[in-house]
Design a protein around this motif. Sequence first.
Motif, mmCIF file in Angstrom:
data_model
loop_
_atom_site.group_PDB
_atom_site.id
_atom_site.type_symbol
_atom_site.label_atom_id
_atom_site.label_comp_id
_atom_site.label_asym_id
_atom_site.label_seq_id
_atom_site.Cartn_x
_atom_site.Cartn_y
_atom_site.Cartn_z
ATOM 1 N N ILE A 116 19.024 126.530 26.829
ATOM 2 C CA ILE A 116 20.736 127.657 27.666
ATOM 3 C C ILE A 116 20.478 128.873 26.962
ATOM 4 C CG2 ILE A 116 23.018 127.457 27.931
ATOM 5 C CD1 ILE A 116 22.998 124.672 28.807
ATOM 6 N N ILE A 178 28.240 126.344 33.340
ATOM 7 C CA ILE A 178 27.790 126.288 32.550
ATOM 8 C C ILE A 178 28.922 126.294 31.097
ATOM 9 C CG2 ILE A 178 26.159 127.368 30.141
ATOM 10 C CD1 ILE A 178 23.967 128.682 32.501
ATOM 11 N N TYR A 246 24.805 134.245 29.312
ATOM 12 C CA TYR A 246 23.814 132.707 29.252
ATOM 13 C C TYR A 246 22.403 133.089 30.240
ATOM 14 C CZ TYR A 246 28.035 130.585 27.470
ATOM 15 O OH TYR A 246 28.830 129.898 27.110
ATOM 16 N N ILE A 248 18.600 130.954 30.904
ATOM 17 C CA ILE A 248 18.507 129.466 31.738
ATOM 18 C C ILE A 248 16.563 129.790 31.059
ATOM 19 C CG2 ILE A 248 17.587 127.447 33.052
ATOM 20 C CD1 ILE A 248 20.053 128.114 34.856
#
Length: 249
Positions: A116, A178, A246, A248
Amino acid sequence: MRTRTTTATAGLVAALAALLVLGGCTAPKENRGTAAHSAAPVPPQSSTSGSAAGSGTGAGAGSGFEGPRPQDQNLLAWTGDPNDAGHVTAQSAAGVGGRITLVRIVLREQITWSNIWLGLAGIDPNAQLSNCYLGVYDATGKLVAATPDISPQLMTDAIAKPLALGKPFTAAPGTYFIALLLNGNWATNALTLKSTGAGISVNAGLTPPSLRYSTLLTGQTSLPASVNLAEQSTSTINTGWASQWYAIS
């Protein structure tokens, strides 16, 4: 003599007529053969078609510029283009400490989720942090992955950084959340995260359990194995703790 001459002449005319008939029958056959040959379809140039499809320059290759994508930056997915994450979100330890902050992300293809990425905008060198985690909940509220304690990474290098999950997992297409959990003491507006700056509009049109940004629970020192997404709250989100960025990988 006249009889023989007439007979010979008649025979010659008959022979010429026969030749003309034969010639007339032969010519059309040749013409028809030539016409059929010239009208035969030309086979497609497969190498040219394949090249156009592979290069993306064919007529149906696309509609032009579609904006940045995660893959442009060696990422698999993100909550938004990091170029737009110019705002920061900051909150007091009393405001978010022990709360689980959820940010919804929708995956449209299967990936192997290993990290993350968090946009750390500012640090507090005098902070005392412990029991800080990132994790992933699926659409049922089940915890499917989590990081070890990330407190040390929140004390250094105010940049976008990948934080490794304890174990990578295969994430099927679908909705995930998340989760961020912070604990400890820090100066308000010192420990800050990158954000889109969307404010209280981030959940426009949404209700629990599908809020894009929300918080759950209080007094947590670890991420629970499951959460009730129907209990998503926006009370803390609406004070300015919203729209963290965020990604990934």
